[in-house]
Design a protein around this motif. Structure first.
Motif, PDB file in Angstrom:
ATOM      1  N   LEU A 170      11.238   8.731  -7.302  1.00  0.00           N
ATOM      2  CA  LEU A 170      12.156   8.340  -6.233  1.00  0.00           C
ATOM      3  C   LEU A 170      12.791   9.570  -5.570  1.00  0.00           C
ATOM      4  CD1 LEU A 170      13.023   5.621  -5.077  1.00  0.00           C
ATOM      5  CD2 LEU A 170      15.023   5.692  -6.565  1.00  0.00           C
ATOM      6  N   GLY A 171      13.067  10.575  -6.370  1.00  0.00           N
ATOM      7  CA  GLY A 171      13.634  11.819  -5.838  1.00  0.00           C
ATOM      8  C   GLY A 171      12.712  12.523  -4.858  1.00  0.00           C
ATOM      9  N   PHE A 172      11.402  12.270  -5.009  1.00  0.00           N
ATOM     10  CA  PHE A 172      10.403  12.899  -4.127  1.00  0.00           C
ATOM     11  C   PHE A 172       9.893  11.928  -3.063  1.00  0.00           C
ATOM     12  CE2 PHE A 172       9.284  15.139  -8.323  1.00  0.00           C
ATOM     13  CZ  PHE A 172      10.179  16.170  -8.069  1.00  0.00           C
ATOM     14  N   ILE A 173      10.623  10.859  -2.841  1.00  0.00           N
ATOM     15  CA  ILE A 173      10.111   9.795  -1.955  1.00  0.00           C
ATOM     16  C   ILE A 173       9.804  10.309  -0.545  1.00  0.00           C
ATOM     17  CG2 ILE A 173      12.435   8.923  -1.299  1.00  0.00           C
ATOM     18  CD1 ILE A 173      11.188   6.080  -1.366  1.00  0.00           C
ATOM     19  N   LEU A 174      10.636  11.217  -0.029  1.00  0.00           N
ATOM     20  CA  LEU A 174      10.381  11.721   1.334  1.00  0.00           C
ATOM     21  C   LEU A 174       9.097  12.538   1.382  1.00  0.00           C
ATOM     22  CD1 LEU A 174      13.969  12.716   2.566  1.00  0.00           C
ATOM     23  CD2 LEU A 174      12.616  10.714   3.202  1.00  0.00           C
ATOM     24  N   LYS A 175       8.810  13.265   0.300  1.00  0.00           N
ATOM     25  CA  LYS A 175       7.570  14.050   0.222  1.00  0.00           C
ATOM     26  C   LYS A 175       6.341  13.141   0.221  1.00  0.00           C
ATOM     27  CE  LYS A 175       8.578  18.572  -1.613  1.00  0.00           C
ATOM     28  NZ  LYS A 175      10.026  18.647  -1.760  1.00  0.00           N
ATOM     29  N   GLY A 176       6.508  11.910  -0.264  1.00  0.00           N
ATOM     30  CA  GLY A 176       5.419  10.943  -0.229  1.00  0.00           C
ATOM     31  C   GLY A 176       5.043  10.585   1.203  1.00  0.00           C
TER      32      GLY A 176
ATOM     33  N   LYS B 198       0.838  -1.208   0.000  1.00  0.00           N
ATOM     34  CA  LYS B 198       0.000   0.000   0.000  1.00  0.00           C
ATOM     35  C   LYS B 198       0.869   1.254   0.000  1.00  0.00           C
ATOM     36  CE  LYS B 198      -3.962  -2.125   2.285  1.00  0.00           C
ATOM     37  NZ  LYS B 198      -4.513  -2.427   3.604  1.00  0.00           N
ATOM     38  N   VAL B 199       1.950   1.218   0.778  1.00  0.00           N
ATOM     39  CA  VAL B 199       2.882   2.352   0.811  1.00  0.00           C
ATOM     40  C   VAL B 199       3.492   2.557  -0.585  1.00  0.00           C
ATOM     41  CG1 VAL B 199       5.117   3.140   1.716  1.00  0.00           C
ATOM     42  CG2 VAL B 199       3.379   2.242   3.283  1.00  0.00           C
ATOM     43  N   PHE B 200       3.886   1.466  -1.218  1.00  0.00           N
ATOM     44  CA  PHE B 200       4.431   1.559  -2.579  1.00  0.00           C
ATOM     45  C   PHE B 200       3.462   2.291  -3.500  1.00  0.00           C
ATOM     46  CE2 PHE B 200       4.427  -0.006  -6.913  1.00  0.00           C
ATOM     47  CZ  PHE B 200       5.733   0.186  -7.304  1.00  0.00           C
ATOM     48  N   HIS B 201       2.180   1.928  -3.424  1.00  0.00           N
ATOM     49  CA  HIS B 201       1.204   2.525  -4.333  1.00  0.00           C
ATOM     50  C   HIS B 201       0.975   4.007  -4.044  1.00  0.00           C
ATOM     51  CE1 HIS B 201       0.527  -1.088  -6.551  1.00  0.00           C
ATOM     52  NE2 HIS B 201       0.277  -1.772  -5.455  1.00  0.00           N
ATOM     53  N   ILE B 202       1.195   4.417  -2.797  1.00  0.00           N
ATOM     54  CA  ILE B 202       1.123   5.859  -2.496  1.00  0.00           C
ATOM     55  C   ILE B 202       2.318   6.581  -3.133  1.00  0.00           C
ATOM     56  CG2 ILE B 202       1.240   7.606  -0.665  1.00  0.00           C
ATOM     57  CD1 ILE B 202      -0.278   5.592   1.152  1.00  0.00           C
ATOM     58  N   LEU B 203       3.493   5.942  -3.076  1.00  0.00           N
ATOM     59  CA  LEU B 203       4.706   6.561  -3.618  1.00  0.00           C
ATOM     60  C   LEU B 203       4.708   6.577  -5.151  1.00  0.00           C
ATOM     61  CD1 LEU B 203       7.294   4.982  -1.153  1.00  0.00           C
ATOM     62  CD2 LEU B 203       6.390   7.314  -1.102  1.00  0.00           C
ATOM     63  N   ASP B 204       3.957   5.650  -5.752  1.00  0.00           N
ATOM     64  CA  ASP B 204       3.811   5.600  -7.208  1.00  0.00           C
ATOM     65  C   ASP B 204       2.736   6.607  -7.614  1.00  0.00           C
ATOM     66  OD1 ASP B 204       3.527   4.971  -9.888  1.00  0.00           O
ATOM     67  OD2 ASP B 204       2.475   3.079  -9.505  1.00  0.00           O
ATOM     68  N   LYS B 205       3.129   7.872  -7.642  1.00  0.00           N
ATOM     69  CA  LYS B 205       2.174   8.986  -7.793  1.00  0.00           C
ATOM     70  C   LYS B 205       1.372   8.894  -9.082  1.00  0.00           C
ATOM     71  CE  LYS B 205       3.659  11.830  -4.365  1.00  0.00           C
ATOM     72  NZ  LYS B 205       2.805  11.860  -3.187  1.00  0.00           N
ATOM     73  N   ASP B 206       2.035   8.508 -10.163  1.00  0.00           N
ATOM     74  CA  ASP B 206       1.331   8.495 -11.445  1.00  0.00           C
ATOM     75  C   ASP B 206       0.665   7.139 -11.727  1.00  0.00           C
ATOM     76  OD1 ASP B 206       3.516   6.927 -12.026  1.00  0.00           O
ATOM     77  OD2 ASP B 206       4.258   8.187 -13.665  1.00  0.00           O
ATOM     78  N   LYS B 207       0.695   6.255 -10.725  1.00  0.00           N
ATOM     79  CA  LYS B 207       0.025   4.944 -10.810  1.00  0.00           C
ATOM     80  C   LYS B 207       0.494   4.132 -12.026  1.00  0.00           C
ATOM     81  CE  LYS B 207      -2.228   6.102  -7.182  1.00  0.00           C
ATOM     82  NZ  LYS B 207      -1.562   5.712  -5.946  1.00  0.00           N
TER      83      LYS B 207
END
Ligand code: CA
Length: 110
Positions: A64-70, A46-55
């Motif tokens: 990946l560069g914005f991973i902390l913002k996720g 579920k966390v992965f799918h949140i980080l995959d912004k564009d689905k």
């Protein structure tokens, strides 16, 4: 689903704060501190799918560069160097992006 539905807001704040200095990011320590390491396989996905912004089904280098913002919207971006290091650690099959199984492995290794 929001990240705070899966992880404690306090843990996120601590983990993001611990790596606020430039080029200090350590994904193993981060995944432990943020509480991801002890989550179920399902929650890690579920966390992965949140980080995959564009689905797209993958975390690409720009995501990946914005991973902390996720995890926290006010967190910093990773530097180009940190992003490359994290991609190298996570991209097991060398296709230049991280899939859900690769992400789960990366968390399990931390
Ligand atoms: Ca993506």
């Amino acid at each position: 689903m929001a990240m705070t539905d899966l992880l404690s807001a306090e843990d996120i704040k601590k983990a993001v704060g611990a790596f606020s200095a430039a080029d200090s990011f350590d994904h193993k320590k981060f995944f432990q501190m943020v509480g991801l390491k002890k989550k179920s396989a399902d929650d890690v996905k579920k966390v992965f799918h949140i980080l995959d912004k564009d689905k797209s089904g993958y975390i690409e280098e720009d995501e990946l560069g914005f991973i902390l913002k996720g995890f926290s919207p006010d967190a910093r971006d990773l530097s180009a160097k940190e992003t490359k290091t994290l991609m190298a650690a996570g991209d097991k099959d060398g296709d230049g992006k991280i899939g859900v199984d690769e992400f789960s492995t990366l968390v399990a290794e931390s």
